[in-house]
Design a protein around this motif. Sequence first.
Motif, PDB file in Angstrom:
ATOM      1  N   ASP A  85      -3.053 -10.276   6.476  1.00  0.00           N
ATOM      2  CA  ASP A  85      -3.550  -9.239   7.623  1.00  0.00           C
ATOM      3  C   ASP A  85      -3.002  -7.810   7.369  1.00  0.00           C
ATOM      4  N   GLN A  86      -1.687  -7.683   6.963  1.00  0.00           N
ATOM      5  CA  GLN A  86      -0.898  -6.578   6.747  1.00  0.00           C
ATOM      6  C   GLN A  86      -1.390  -5.866   5.442  1.00  0.00           C
ATOM      7  N   ILE A  87      -1.704  -6.631   4.352  1.00  0.00           N
ATOM      8  CA  ILE A  87      -2.276  -6.079   3.182  1.00  0.00           C
ATOM      9  C   ILE A  87      -3.595  -5.968   2.674  1.00  0.00           C
ATOM     10  N   ASP A  88      -4.426  -6.309   3.972  1.00  0.00           N
ATOM     11  CA  ASP A  88      -5.979  -6.579   3.467  1.00  0.00           C
ATOM     12  C   ASP A  88      -6.381  -7.340   2.439  1.00  0.00           C
ATOM     13  N   LEU A  89      -5.828  -8.754   2.248  1.00  0.00           N
ATOM     14  CA  LEU A  89      -6.007  -9.431   1.129  1.00  0.00           C
ATOM     15  C   LEU A  89      -6.586 -10.747   1.665  1.00  0.00           C
ATOM     16  N   SER A  90      -7.521 -11.384   1.034  1.00  0.00           N
ATOM     17  CA  SER A  90      -8.001 -12.840   1.459  1.00  0.00           C
ATOM     18  C   SER A  90      -6.731 -13.556   1.648  1.00  0.00           C
ATOM     19  N   PRO A  91      -6.684 -14.447   2.590  1.00  0.00           N
ATOM     20  CA  PRO A  91      -5.662 -15.689   2.553  1.00  0.00           C
ATOM     21  C   PRO A  91      -5.574 -16.426   1.464  1.00  0.00           C
ATOM     22  N   SER A  92      -6.626 -17.105   1.061  1.00  0.00           N
ATOM     23  CA  SER A  92      -6.780 -17.996  -0.282  1.00  0.00           C
ATOM     24  C   SER A  92      -6.117 -17.266  -1.586  1.00  0.00           C
ATOM     25  N   LEU A  93      -6.655 -15.996  -1.503  1.00  0.00           N
ATOM     26  CA  LEU A  93      -6.295 -15.198  -2.988  1.00  0.00           C
ATOM     27  C   LEU A  93      -4.696 -14.791  -2.707  1.00  0.00           C
ATOM     28  N   LEU A  94      -4.021 -14.754  -1.752  1.00  0.00           N
ATOM     29  CA  LEU A  94      -2.644 -14.520  -1.426  1.00  0.00           C
ATOM     30  C   LEU A  94      -1.774 -15.785  -1.718  1.00  0.00           C
TER      31      LEU A  94
END
Length: 291
Positions: A91-100
């Motif tokens: 959420d903080q970095i605006d990146l897909s959870p699966s990609l993270l």
Amino acid sequence: MKTEVYNEIMKVIHSYTGSNVDPRRNCTTLLQERFPDIPHYTLSSIYSLDYQRRMKRNHQRHARAAKDLYRRYNEIIQTTNKPGALLQISDQIDLSPSLLARMILDQHYERQAEDGDPAATKSAITKLMKDTTLIKDSRLAYEIYLCILHDDQYGPITDTIKHSLGQEYELRLLRKIQELNLPFRDEELMRKHGYDKTPDVKLEVPIAVDGFIVNWIESKALFGDEEGHKTYMKEQYLSYWNRFGPGLVIYWFGYLDYLEQFSDKKLIIREDFPSDITFMDPKSIKPTLIT
């Protein structure tokens, strides 16, 4: 779809501030409320396409900071037992959870390799993403599982859904062609005959749709926007046209109404199987005597 309507949808998408932690805050739900006359699957596809492109751009940027993200993850789990550390970071970095999740998993096994354990290959990481019970670190396994569960745009579950949806609409196309008794070859049969790039359907006998000759048909279970259509033109449609002549593309979830201007009379676009069809009678074609 009119450009003005599409632009209004994009404004809502780009102003949306949702949360992976709270699945009730869903952009497609908001879109349905704002545009009740547009089908849900069309709105979902428009959002999904925009989201995936944005995530690809963000992933390239964040991949360079993977070590820092892994460090941040470890700092969070050392201070709290509450699950959802990776969802919080995504959420903080605006990146897909699966990609993270995949990025963190890569970093975790890199550290393991530095300590003497075997390095994890890309295929091994993919296997762990599909079955998190194989991850030995129980906390990390649960964090990865939560990312996959909460991600409705990326990851193993989403890939399976999209693949299934694509097959469903391909079958719908094949059933319609069979109902009309049109002789055809499908993608699988054409690959057996050595074709590398093939449309979903190659008609053995062409048809005419609104006066336009159609030799092949491609099924796309998504919304046709400008960026996607231009990419498909370059990577797929032009190859089909070079081999088989003009064809038909069906964007089942709708498309921008001005896209055909990019087609240069090489193909036509529809959002359903056309009803205004003229059938060719091969028996009516008289052979030409060459002297």
